[in-house]
Design a protein around this motif. Structure first.
Motif, PDB file in Angstrom:
ATOM      1  N   PRO B  40       0.844  -1.195   0.000  1.00 12.43           N
ATOM      2  CA  PRO B  40       0.000   0.000   0.000  1.00 12.43           C
ATOM      3  C   PRO B  40       0.879   1.245   0.000  1.00 12.43           C
ATOM      4  CG  PRO B  40      -0.770  -1.560   1.622  1.00 12.43           C
ATOM      5  CD  PRO B  40       0.518  -2.085   1.106  1.00 12.43           C
ATOM      6  N   LEU B  41       0.355   2.331  -0.524  1.00 12.81           N
ATOM      7  CA  LEU B  41       1.203   3.499  -0.751  1.00 12.81           C
ATOM      8  C   LEU B  41       0.919   4.613   0.249  1.00 12.81           C
ATOM      9  CD1 LEU B  41       0.678   3.540  -4.603  1.00 12.81           C
ATOM     10  CD2 LEU B  41       2.530   2.446  -3.357  1.00 12.81           C
ATOM     11  N   ILE B  42       1.879   5.490   0.370  1.00 15.09           N
ATOM     12  CA  ILE B  42       1.698   6.712   1.156  1.00 15.09           C
ATOM     13  C   ILE B  42       2.445   7.816   0.410  1.00 15.09           C
ATOM     14  CG2 ILE B  42       3.704   6.266   2.648  1.00 15.09           C
ATOM     15  CD1 ILE B  42       2.075   7.501   4.958  1.00 15.09           C
ATOM     16  N   VAL B  43       1.834   8.982   0.294  1.00 15.67           N
ATOM     17  CA  VAL B  43       2.501  10.035  -0.475  1.00 15.67           C
ATOM     18  C   VAL B  43       3.599  10.686   0.364  1.00 15.67           C
ATOM     19  CG1 VAL B  43       0.680  10.591  -2.101  1.00 15.67           C
ATOM     20  CG2 VAL B  43       0.658  11.631   0.144  1.00 15.67           C
ATOM     21  N   ASP B  46       2.790  13.378   2.973  1.00 17.23           N
ATOM     22  CA  ASP B  46       1.758  13.076   3.952  1.00 17.23           C
ATOM     23  C   ASP B  46       2.147  13.710   5.292  1.00 17.23           C
ATOM     24  OD1 ASP B  46      -0.571  10.777   4.233  1.00 17.23           O
ATOM     25  OD2 ASP B  46       0.451  11.175   6.128  1.00 17.23           O
ATOM     26  N   ARG B  76       3.701   0.709   4.461  1.00 17.36           N
ATOM     27  CA  ARG B  76       3.340   1.493   3.291  1.00 17.36           C
ATOM     28  C   ARG B  76       4.607   1.913   2.577  1.00 17.36           C
ATOM     29  NH1 ARG B  76      -1.914   3.519   2.607  1.00 17.36           N
ATOM     30  NH2 ARG B  76      -3.253   3.188   4.405  1.00 17.36           N
TER      31      ARG B  76
END
Lengths: 377, 81
Positions: B40-43, B46, B76
């Motif tokens: 899963p990704l996280i910018v 953030d 992430r």
């Protein structure tokens, strides 16, 4: 005894470890403890979802079925709350669709001591509420002959919100460049310096200054101090998490909003995920329904998988599916198929829907292994 | 009236984020048989990982409070925008 349990910390979740610690008597023999732990691990692994289990489907049904009961229940709950807040099925749809504009944005603001004990609670609440020029004036008039705007101020309202005419004029100045402001007792006259202003422009100026921000937090349209437990909190209509968290008397740790997107931009994607779970579970619980929280956690995880909050719509998570046929089967099939044809997309048939379409076994449950193991020819 | 900068890590909705070392990162990827961008990704910008000094391709470990498991570990992958 604790050492023996510690070895199992990687194999079992924390809540199970904790309850093992609590419930196993200290006088137990090593052999028996070992037996219990092994048995627990076996039970735990047995209860996990199997690989290939279609958990999405199970979640959808588990949330969907009770939701059909909710529609009816909504009726009783609407309007009872202190302030009108969307509840029931409409609220769930709103969250899961990932709508940016909520029908009833709302905040719960917790306060620091001594304000949480009720000190100046009304005054604080009013200081948060957004006040525009329109709120403190009786009327706006346009004098067609002189081409000027006459604003009548409400003395009473101004005194309640502790405004003076001078402060009003000050905050108006930025909005009305090129106008002379003449102050009377409780009215103001705005006259343009340039001669060739027409009525249309004047009308636009009038509408603009109506919305001039005078005081408070932008976006907060109503405030309501309420007592919850033994402390006072402020419930608002309208939401502005970023600015409210900066206020001095607010306890930022517990202050929350029901706008998921605001949470994502101020507190990050993980906080947004938690907020989705809390909001959806809150609605389901308030309706007296019983849905396992794991299903909601799965939905929240899917919505927040890409680093942004995505709704379960054709613009949200569905648009991220790699398969053309899967996307086309959801909504607006022609658009997807035509676009895919234009750029020459390839469908690898790796998921469920597209395999159903072409009458092939779907890769779930027992259909999965053939795709996972590499069979040598 | 305003105070400068509330530490969002203290907010009740925000779980603990930590940067994962290269060694642990390869262990995680090994365990799940995936490449880093399958996570899963996280910018990158953030708010919760602003102070972690991460670059795209790094992995962030998140220690969630879970009502079912007590504590749950989540990973992430950091991406650009």
């Amino acid at each position: 005894m604790t050492d023996a349990i510690k070895e199992y910390e990687d194999k079992l979740p924390k809540s199970i470890i904790d309850s093992l610690r609590e419930n196993i008597p200290a006088s137990i023999s090593q052999a028996k403890l070992k037996q219990i732990l092994e048995q627990t691990v076996a039970e735990y692994n047995e209860s996990k979802a199997d690989p290939g289990e279609c958990i999405g489907n199970i979640s959808a049904e588990s949330i969907g079925e009770p939701s059909t009961q909710m529609t009816l229940n909504t009726f009783h709950f609407a309007g009872v709350a202190e302030m009108n807040v969307t509840v029931g099925l409409p609220r769930i749809i709103e969250i899961l669709d990932g709508r940016k504009e909520l029908s009833t944005p709302s905040m719960e603001i917790y306060l620091n001591k001594p304000y949480s004990e009720g000190k100046d609670i009304k005054k604080l609440a009013l200081s948060i509420k957004e006040t525009t020029l329109d709120d403190i004036s009786l009327g706006f008039e346009i004098n067609i002959v002189d081409l000027s705007i006459l604003i009548k101020l409400d003395r009473e309202l101004m005194r309640n919100a502790s405004f003076t005419v001078a402060t009003v004029v000050n905050s108006l100045k930025a909005q009305t460049k090129g106008f002379n402001i003449k102050v009377d007792d409780d009215s103001m006259e705005l006259k343009s310096r340039s001669k060739d202003i027409n009525l249309n422009d004047l009308y636009k100026v009038k509408e603009k200054i109506k919305a001039t921000h005078m005081k408070g937090v932008k976006g907060i349209s109503h405030v309501l101090p309420v007592k919850r437990g033994d402390e006072y909190i402020i419930i608002t209509a309208g939401s502005n998490l970023k600015d409210v968290l900066k206020l001095e008397f607010v306890e930022p740790e517990r202050t929350k909003t029901n706008n998921i997107f605001e949470i994502a931009s101020v507190l990050g994607i993980e906080a947004a995920r938690q907020a989705v779970i809390n909001e959806v579970y809150g609605v389901i619980e308030s309706q007296g329904l019983n849905v396992d929280i794991r299903h909601i956690m799965l939905v929240a995880d899917v919505m927040c998988n890409s680093g942004y909050v995505r709704g379960i719509t054709r613009y949200g998570v569905v648009s991220e599916k790699s398969s053309v046929l899967a996307r086309a089967s959801f909504e607006t099939p022609l658009k997807h198929i035509i676009n895919a044809a234009l750029v020459g997309e390839i469908d690898y048939l790796e998921s469920v829907v597209e395999n159903v379409m072409i009458n092939q076994p779907v890769p779930i449950g027992t259909g999965l292994p053939s795709l996972v193991t590499k069979v040598k020819k | 009236m305003t105070k400068s900068g509330f530490d969002i890590k203290k907010h009740f909705l925000v779980p603990k984020h930590t940067k994962v070392s290269e060694k642990e990162k390869s262990e995680v990827l090994e365990k799940y048989h995936i490449s880093v961008y399958d996570l899963p990704l996280i910018v990158k910008n953030d708010p919760a990982i602003k102070e972690l000094d991460v670059k795209p391709g790094d992995v962030v470990k998140i220690l969630r409070k879970s009502p079912t498991a007590g504590e749950a570990v989540f990973y992430r992958c950091v991406i650009n925008v």
